[in-house]
Design an enzyme around this catalytic site. Structure first.
Site, PDB file in Angstrom:
ATOM      1  N   PHE A 127      38.397  37.997  37.269  1.00 42.68           N
ATOM      2  CA  PHE A 127      39.150  38.938  36.574  1.00 42.68           C
ATOM      3  C   PHE A 127      38.722  39.474  35.254  1.00 42.68           C
ATOM      4  CE2 PHE A 127      41.100  34.244  36.810  1.00 42.68           C
ATOM      5  CZ  PHE A 127      41.732  34.283  38.296  1.00 42.68           C
ATOM      6  N   HIS A 128      37.881  40.198  35.633  1.00 44.94           N
ATOM      7  CA  HIS A 128      36.879  40.980  34.560  1.00 44.94           C
ATOM      8  C   HIS A 128      36.617  42.455  35.144  1.00 44.94           C
ATOM      9  CE1 HIS A 128      35.156  36.865  32.978  1.00 44.94           C
ATOM     10  NE2 HIS A 128      36.425  37.173  32.646  1.00 44.94           N
ATOM     11  N   PRO A 129      37.604  43.141  35.933  1.00 47.97           N
ATOM     12  CA  PRO A 129      37.220  44.521  36.275  1.00 47.97           C
ATOM     13  C   PRO A 129      36.900  45.591  34.942  1.00 47.97           C
ATOM     14  CG  PRO A 129      39.562  44.212  36.467  1.00 47.97           C
ATOM     15  CD  PRO A 129      38.959  42.768  36.161  1.00 47.97           C
TER      16      PRO A 129
END
Length: 533
Positions: free
Chosen positions: A470-472
């Site tokens: 969940f780190h774009p």
């Protein structure tokens, strides 16, 4: 169509957007509108740290995006939860407070100027934080909007994990945001009194009392309006009504690494051929919009315990659930107060590396996927990820309809280095699990399982089971004046345009070595400071 005027309009009430809007309204001189596509943060699951498992799937507060089928990942479409609520992803994340490494920001400074060095950004990290500990005051803030707490209630699984890491030469580290990131220890969390400290809680609760801030929820921005090449305002839809807002001084785009490039392209800013494909008039041809997508890909190793020591055991019984609830109600402690991942590790697996290149998230429970129903056995999870992947992907438009989800192509494991790192990180997790004292708790490795032993089998497991953590980032990256691929200048102004800035993870020149919530807040703090000056 009604038109209301503001000095600044902030699009997106996530980690950075809340910080920008709050700071711009502090002196009372500027009228600001903060526009959020999702609702208010009223769901109780948002505020309970362990509620992460519920918000992961709640379409009312979560965009619930999916990638394109990824040929490097067994052709799977990978689920990408993103916050669609006041607080954005800070309202639904795992609460882990990590800034990244000093070297990350010094690398940014070499591309974008001294203003992005670690020395320069540290004051913004400190300004955003109230750190509930007396350690290392030179690295931590005492009066900021975001509450950061060490985990004070230890857990036998995390203690065993840390001790096993120490046994193979990885030092204990009680503060990953202190002088050195390397080591194993308990994470610090964005919590206060057993509740989540999201960007909305930290920045907006006081700011919303100000007469010069209007917060509009359930309002989806459909395009940015321009007068020539100057951002004039926005159009948004709310309750079926279309409304225009005018920005006298400018627009700040803080919609995140997925929706910021989408909204730019919908507004005519992006790769000309991409816009032409969807019949969108080209205002400015910026090839970097939607390019350079980076993300942390996690591989979740699951272990079964030989005794009832995990959170699974509590969640799988009515009595256990009752005890968890009472623990939180009476003491604001226990699993409900600390979320899922409690233990962390940063170390290097690349020979000759001079800084950590992998990160572990250790959960005292296990499930088939992050946020899923826990297994019926006593189990725990080690999630491992490469900190600075070389593979890059894209965000593209599916259509000219702003309601259509964008096309996400992460291109995971495309680079040879990333494939080698995946195998090395999984092997390290296995080594720790087979070292005392953790070995004395582990009954069996459930995933990848005993059959995955050689590099090819381990990589096959990574391809078929890997998922986003969940780190774009980096889809509108900043760069110096001679950087043809940059979308924003070092002051975060969009290239070739006036009155339009970006503040979110999309501007990162390269993904940070760790979780992205605190860096996003720092970016918002830094832009607001620039605009006020």
């Amino acid at each position: 169509m009604n038109e209301v005027q503001y000095d600044f309009i902030v699009i997106g009430a996530g980690s950075a957007g809340c910080a920008v809007a709050a700071r711009l309204t502090e002196n009372g001189k500027h009228r600001v509108a903060l526009i959020e596509a999702g609702p208010k943060d009223t769901s109780p699951w948002i505020h309970l740290p362990l509620g992460y498992g519920k918000t992961m799937w709640d379409e009312r507060i979560n965009w619930k995006l999916y990638t394109q089928p990824d040929p490097n990942m067994g052709g799977r479409r990978i689920y990408w939860p993103r916050g669609k609520v006041l607080g954005g992803s800070s309202a639904i994340n795992g609460l882990i407070a990590i800034r990244g490494q000093a070297a990350d920001y010094d690398d940014w400074a070499r591309q974008c100027g001294e203003g992005w060095s670690y020395r320069s950004v540290l004051p913004y990290f400190k300004r955003s934080e109230t750190f509930h500990d007396t350690r290392a005051p030179e690295y931590h803030g005492a009066n900021g909007p975001i509450s950061v707490n060490p985990i004070r209630q230890t857990h036998p699984l995390i203690d065993a994990f840390i001790a096993s890491a120490e046994a193979i030469g990885i030092p204990r580290n009680d503060d990953f945001n202190g002088p050195n990131q390397e080591g194993a220890g308990y994470y610090h969390l964005t919590t206060r009194n057993g509740l989540r400290s999201s960007a909305a809680v930290g920045y907006l609760r006081e700011a919303r009392r100000r007469k010069n801030l209007d917060v509009l929820t359930d309002a989806q921005v459909t395009r940015i309006r321009f007068d020539g090449r100057r951002a004039l305002g926005i159009d948004y839809e709310r309750n079926g009504q279309s409304t225009a807002l005018i920005a006298r001084r400018g627009v700040i785009l803080s919609a995140g690494a997925v929706h910021t490039p989408q909204l730019l392209m919908l507004s005519g800013v992006g790769p000309a051929e991409q816009l032409a494909e969807h019949g969108i008039p080209v205002l400015i041809d910026l090839k970097g919009v939607g390019a350079n997508l980076q993300d942390h890909l996690q591989f979740r190793l699951i272990f079964r315990c030989n005794r009832p020591v995990s959170t699974n055991d509590q969640l799988n019984s009515l009595l256990g659930k009752a005890r968890i609830g009472l623990q939180w109600l009476l003491k604001r402690s226990g699993p409900l107060a600390v979320g899922i991942n409690q233990g962390g590790l940063f170390t290097a697996v690349t020979p000759g590396a001079n800084r950590p290149d992998v990160q572990f998230h250790v959960a005292t429970l296990s499930a088939d996927m992050a946020g899923g129903k826990v297994h019926d056995f006593s189990g725990f999870t080690m999630s491992v990820c490469q900190l600075r992947p070389e593979s890059t992907g894209t965000i593209r438009l599916a259509s000219a309809d702003p309601r259509a989800s964008p096309v996400i192509s992460p291109n995971y494991l495309d680079a040879e280095l990333d494939r080698r790192m995946a195998v090395a990180a999984i092997r390290l997790a296995r080594r720790i699990a087979s070292t005392e004292p953790l070995r004395g708790i582990v009954d069996a490795e459930v995933l990848p399982g005993a059959e995955a032993q050689d590099d090819a089998a381990i990589l096959d497991f990574a391809r078929n089971n890997g998922a986003t953590i969940f780190h774009p980032t980096s889809t509108c990256r900043m760069g110096a004046g001679d950087d043809a691929g940059a979308v924003v200048d070092p002051d975060l102004k969009v290239r070739g345009l006036e009155g339009l800035w970006i503040a979110d993870c999309s501007v990162m020149p390269r993904i940070v070595s760790g979780n992205t919530n605190l860096p996003a807040i720092m970016i918002g703090e830094k832009l607001s400071d620039h605009l006020l000056k």
